[in-house]
Scaffold this active site. Structure first.
Site, PDB file in Angstrom:
ATOM      1  N   SER A 145       0.845  -1.203   0.000  1.00  0.00           N
ATOM      2  CA  SER A 145       0.000   0.000   0.000  1.00  0.00           C
ATOM      3  C   SER A 145       0.875   1.245   0.000  1.00  0.00           C
ATOM      4  CB  SER A 145      -0.887   0.024   1.250  1.00  0.00           C
ATOM      5  OG  SER A 145      -1.599   1.238   1.320  1.00  0.00           O
ATOM      6  N   TYR A 158      -2.563  -0.169  10.382  1.00  0.00           N
ATOM      7  CA  TYR A 158      -2.587  -0.702   9.009  1.00  0.00           C
ATOM      8  C   TYR A 158      -1.279  -0.409   8.286  1.00  0.00           C
ATOM      9  CZ  TYR A 158      -3.958  -1.059   4.059  1.00  0.00           C
ATOM     10  OH  TYR A 158      -4.016  -1.367   2.723  1.00  0.00           O
TER      11      TYR A 158
HETATM   12  N1  LIG Z   1      -8.543  -0.583  -2.249  1.00  0.00           N
HETATM   13  C1  LIG Z   1      -7.497   0.208  -1.999  1.00  0.00           C
HETATM   14  O1  LIG Z   1      -7.535   1.445  -2.228  1.00  0.00           O
HETATM   15  C2  LIG Z   1      -6.227  -0.357  -1.457  1.00  0.00           C
HETATM   16  C3  LIG Z   1      -5.173   0.534  -1.215  1.00  0.00           C
HETATM   17  C4  LIG Z   1      -3.976   0.016  -0.734  1.00  0.00           C
HETATM   18  C5  LIG Z   1      -3.837  -1.342  -0.509  1.00  0.00           C
HETATM   19  N2  LIG Z   1      -4.886  -2.179  -0.750  1.00  0.00           N
HETATM   20  C6  LIG Z   1      -4.696  -3.609  -0.471  1.00  0.00           C
HETATM   21  O2  LIG Z   1      -5.226  -4.363  -1.523  1.00  0.00           O
HETATM   22  C7  LIG Z   1      -5.571  -5.669  -1.034  1.00  0.00           C
HETATM   23  C8  LIG Z   1      -6.945  -6.052  -1.543  1.00  0.00           C
HETATM   24  O3  LIG Z   1      -7.907  -5.174  -0.963  1.00  0.00           O
HETATM   25  P1  LIG Z   1      -9.196  -4.657  -1.743  1.00  0.00           P
HETATM   26  O4  LIG Z   1      -9.109  -3.191  -1.810  1.00  0.00           O
HETATM   27  O5  LIG Z   1      -9.407  -5.434  -2.972  1.00  0.00           O
HETATM   28  O6  LIG Z   1     -10.340  -4.962  -0.655  1.00  0.00           O
HETATM   29  P2  LIG Z   1     -11.440  -6.111  -0.582  1.00  0.00           P
HETATM   30  O7  LIG Z   1     -12.349  -6.049  -1.740  1.00  0.00           O
HETATM   31  O8  LIG Z   1     -12.005  -5.994   0.799  1.00  0.00           O
HETATM   32  O9  LIG Z   1     -10.591  -7.441  -0.723  1.00  0.00           O
HETATM   33  C9  LIG Z   1      -9.900  -8.033   0.344  1.00  0.00           C
HETATM   34  C10 LIG Z   1      -9.738  -9.497   0.014  1.00  0.00           C
HETATM   35  O10 LIG Z   1      -9.004 -10.120   1.086  1.00  0.00           O
HETATM   36  C11 LIG Z   1      -9.726 -11.263   1.506  1.00  0.00           C
HETATM   37  N3  LIG Z   1      -9.501 -11.533   2.915  1.00  0.00           N
HETATM   38  C12 LIG Z   1      -9.601 -10.663   3.959  1.00  0.00           C
HETATM   39  N4  LIG Z   1      -9.385 -11.308   5.109  1.00  0.00           N
HETATM   40  C13 LIG Z   1      -9.147 -12.603   4.802  1.00  0.00           C
HETATM   41  C14 LIG Z   1      -8.871 -13.771   5.565  1.00  0.00           C
HETATM   42  N5  LIG Z   1      -8.816 -13.742   6.909  1.00  0.00           N
HETATM   43  N6  LIG Z   1      -8.678 -14.949   4.924  1.00  0.00           N
HETATM   44  C15 LIG Z   1      -8.747 -14.997   3.571  1.00  0.00           C
HETATM   45  N7  LIG Z   1      -9.001 -13.940   2.795  1.00  0.00           N
HETATM   46  C16 LIG Z   1      -9.205 -12.755   3.408  1.00  0.00           C
HETATM   47  C17 LIG Z   1     -11.184 -10.928   1.233  1.00  0.00           C
HETATM   48  O11 LIG Z   1     -11.960 -12.096   1.067  1.00  0.00           O
HETATM   49  P3  LIG Z   1     -13.037 -12.680   2.113  1.00  0.00           P
HETATM   50  O12 LIG Z   1     -13.660 -11.523   2.834  1.00  0.00           O
HETATM   51  O13 LIG Z   1     -13.979 -13.434   1.231  1.00  0.00           O
HETATM   52  O14 LIG Z   1     -12.232 -13.570   3.006  1.00  0.00           O
HETATM   53  C18 LIG Z   1     -11.073 -10.202  -0.104  1.00  0.00           C
HETATM   54  O15 LIG Z   1     -11.040 -11.134  -1.155  1.00  0.00           O
HETATM   55  C19 LIG Z   1      -5.443  -5.592   0.478  1.00  0.00           C
HETATM   56  O16 LIG Z   1      -4.224  -6.184   0.900  1.00  0.00           O
HETATM   57  C20 LIG Z   1      -5.427  -4.106   0.764  1.00  0.00           C
HETATM   58  O17 LIG Z   1      -4.746  -3.783   1.948  1.00  0.00           O
HETATM   59  C21 LIG Z   1      -6.077  -1.715  -1.205  1.00  0.00           C
END
Ligand SMILES: NC(=O)c1ccc[n+]([C@@H]2O[C@H](COP(=O)([O-])OP(=O)(O)OC[C@H]3O[C@@H](n4cnc5c(N)ncnc54)[C@H](OP(=O)(O)O)[C@@H]3O)[C@@H](O)[C@H]2O)c1
Length: 271
Positions: A145, A158
């Site tokens: 991130s 975080y």
């Molecule tokens: N969106 C942004 O702006 C942003 C910015 C910086 C970094 N990121 C990073 O990008 C990554 C993906 O996030 P996203 O934005 O796509 O959010 P998201 O839609 O909430 O996706 C998060 C994913 O992680 C899975 N997950 C969470 N806890 C889990 C667990 N205990 N076991 C297995 N799977 C788990 C969720 O699946 P389930 O709930 O089905 O388990 C989901 O598939 C993350 O690492 C986040 O920190 C995102």
């Protein structure tokens, strides 16, 4: 060194929504066989269907697993590697946010953030590395991130997890520079996903200052990153200038962030 994902076996954690789900689509459209895992079976099934439509000839797989169960991670890694027939690309993507002022953080939340955002991807990577090395190579892509680099307000817990995984990946990349295993770091800024709607989080401070990008923009950038063999990318790219600015004088940067925060917090009262 051009890298074609066509025919590659790709394991993506957190493939049930957001960035992971779109990466699954993108890799499948590029001709890869995709394995996805997360906790929500119904959402994984939908993503698997998208992958099957994108690349009908491949044997895409899904696993319902809670990756915060650390004892389950290594057995899962080996099972997925066997089922996919040797993972070429591991994408460490699963993660959870925490937007809350430092004095209001709960200790159990701090622990669970570190478990899913740091300890779990480390276990998965360490489980798969020996097999990748034995096969002569592989790619490990980690979705970190911008928070790891920019000390955002209300994200101390975080940002620390993302800084930890970033440091792990950087050192691992040096250790294995000439091994055939290549590491890649991805720093998303604001990508439009469910991460901003999860309960127990404050509203995002970024607001209108950073326009959100669709997950497909991130997917395109990651596929290009692999092809170009670039170690680290920021999405959007202009964050690299902000990161460079912080590196020049962290104290000045933090003072500027605090002033920006104070202005934002005062804004609703002025309206
Ligand atoms: N969106 C942004 O702006 C942003 C910015 C910086 C970094 N990121 C990073 O990008 C990554 C993906 O996030 P996203 O934005 O796509 O959010 P998201 O839609 O909430 O996706 C998060 C994913 O992680 C899975 N997950 C969470 N806890 C889990 C667990 N205990 N076991 C297995 N799977 C788990 C969720 O699946 P389930 O709930 O089905 O388990 C989901 O598939 C993350 O690492 C986040 O920190 C995102």
């Amino acid at each position: 060194m051009a890298y074609n994902v066509d025919g590659k076996k790709v394991l993506i954690t957190g493939g049930s929504s957001g960035i992971g789900a779109d990466l699954a689509r993108g890799f499948a459209e590029g001709g890869a066989t995709v394995g996805i895992c997360a906790r929500r079976t119904d959402r994984l099934t939908e993503v698997l269907e998208i992958c099957r439509k994108a690349n009908p000839d491949a044997d895409h797989r899904m696993w319902t697993i809670d990756l915060s169960d650390l004892d389950a991670v290594q057995p899962f890694a080996l099972e997925a590697d066997d089922a996919l027939g040797g993972i070429d690309v591991l994408v460490n993507n699963a993660g959870i946010p925490k937007r809350r002022k430092v004095t209001e953080l709960r200790l159990d939340e701090v622990d669970s953030l570190m478990t899913i955002n740091y300890l779990s991807p480390v276990r998965l990577t360490l489980a798969l590395l020996p097999r990748m090395l034995a096969r002569g190579g592989g790619r490990v892509v980690t979705i970190s991130s911008i928070a790891a680099r920019l000390a955002p307000p209300s994200e101390a817990a975080y940002a620390a997890t993302k800084a930890a995984i970033t440091a792990f990946v950087e050192s691992a990349a040096v250790d294995l520079w000439d091994s055939g295993v290549r590491f890649h770091l991805v720093n998303p800024g604001i990508i439009e996903t469910e991460l901003f709607d999860l309960p127990d989080n404050d509203a995002s401070m970024a607001g209108d200052d950073v326009p959100p990008l669709p997950p497909a923009a991130l997917t395109d950038a990651v596929l290009k990153q692999l092809d170009d063999d670039t170690f680290e990318i920021n999405v959007p790219d202009w964050f690299k200038d902000v990161i460079a600015g912080k590196a020049q004088d962290t104290g000045v940067f933090l003072a500027g962030s605090a002033a920006w925060l104070a202005q934002k917090q005062a804004a609703p009262q002025q309206a």
